[in-house]
Design an enzyme around this catalytic site. Structure first.
Site, mmCIF file in Angstrom:
data_model
loop_
_atom_site.group_PDB
_atom_site.id
_atom_site.type_symbol
_atom_site.label_atom_id
_atom_site.label_comp_id
_atom_site.label_asym_id
_atom_site.label_seq_id
_atom_site.Cartn_x
_atom_site.Cartn_y
_atom_site.Cartn_z
ATOM 1 C CG ASP A 128 -2.036 -1.020 1.114
ATOM 2 O OD1 ASP A 128 -2.437 -1.351 -0.014
ATOM 3 O OD2 ASP A 128 -2.516 -1.478 2.164
ATOM 4 C CG ASP A 146 -6.548 -1.651 -1.984
ATOM 5 O OD1 ASP A 146 -6.703 -2.857 -2.264
ATOM 6 O OD2 ASP A 146 -5.692 -1.236 -1.175
#
Length: 165
Positions: A128, A146
């Site tokens: 991330d 995402d």
């Protein structure tokens, strides 16, 4: 009553180029982040007063769900991603290529899901790098995969409100 399948050329499967684009862009950005940034919040790069770039690992799913588990969740989330991707491809096969709402939504979900699966299988975690915040509240870090999954899901929900021919 089941819908007849369109030929591959006429079906929504033609939209899988978008899934490939999301996948390649996501993996490329993750590789740049992993190779050029230090790990953790302390190494973040401040971009805007509400946005940072950073490099963190997520062993779980959205919002680090199940990230504290010993590793079985890696395989659960991988399996779920493959099943959902297969289901969406089957649905795309039943849609005409001219359906310009659900086909892109399904493709974004597939591309994002497979981008995160790649991370799980190759690294054992999802990378991330996007950090949005307001004051001292930070939204959980996330990535392009995402974002594509969320946008695709919102499009599917909004499709329920669209008038159909």
């Amino acid at each position: 009553m089941t819908k007849a399948l369109f030929s591959i050329k006429q079906s929504g499967v033609r939209w899988l180029w978008l899934a490939a684009l999301v996948f390649v862009a996501d993996i490329s950005i993750k590789l740049v982040v992993m190779n050029n940034m230090g790990y953790g919040w302390v190494n973040r790069i401040e971009i805007l007063p509400f946005f940072n770039l950073l490099y963190v690992h997520n062993l779980g799913a959205a919002f680090s769900f199940l990230s504290d588990q010993p590793g079985w969740q890696r395989w659960l989330f991988t399996g779920i991603a493959f099943v959902i991707s297969a289901m969406l491809i089957i649905w795309m096969r039943k849609l005409p290529a001219t359906e310009c709402w659900n086909n892109p939504a399904y493709s974004m979900i597939i591309g994002g899901a497979l981008g995160n699966v790649f991370d799980r299988l190759v690294h054992g975690f999802v990378v991330d790098y996007l950090d949005f915040f307001w004051g001292s509240y930070h939204w959980p870090a996330f990535n392009l995969a995402d974002a594509a999954i969320c946008i695709g899901a919102v499009m599917i929900v909004l499709d329920g409100f669209r008038s159909k021919k």
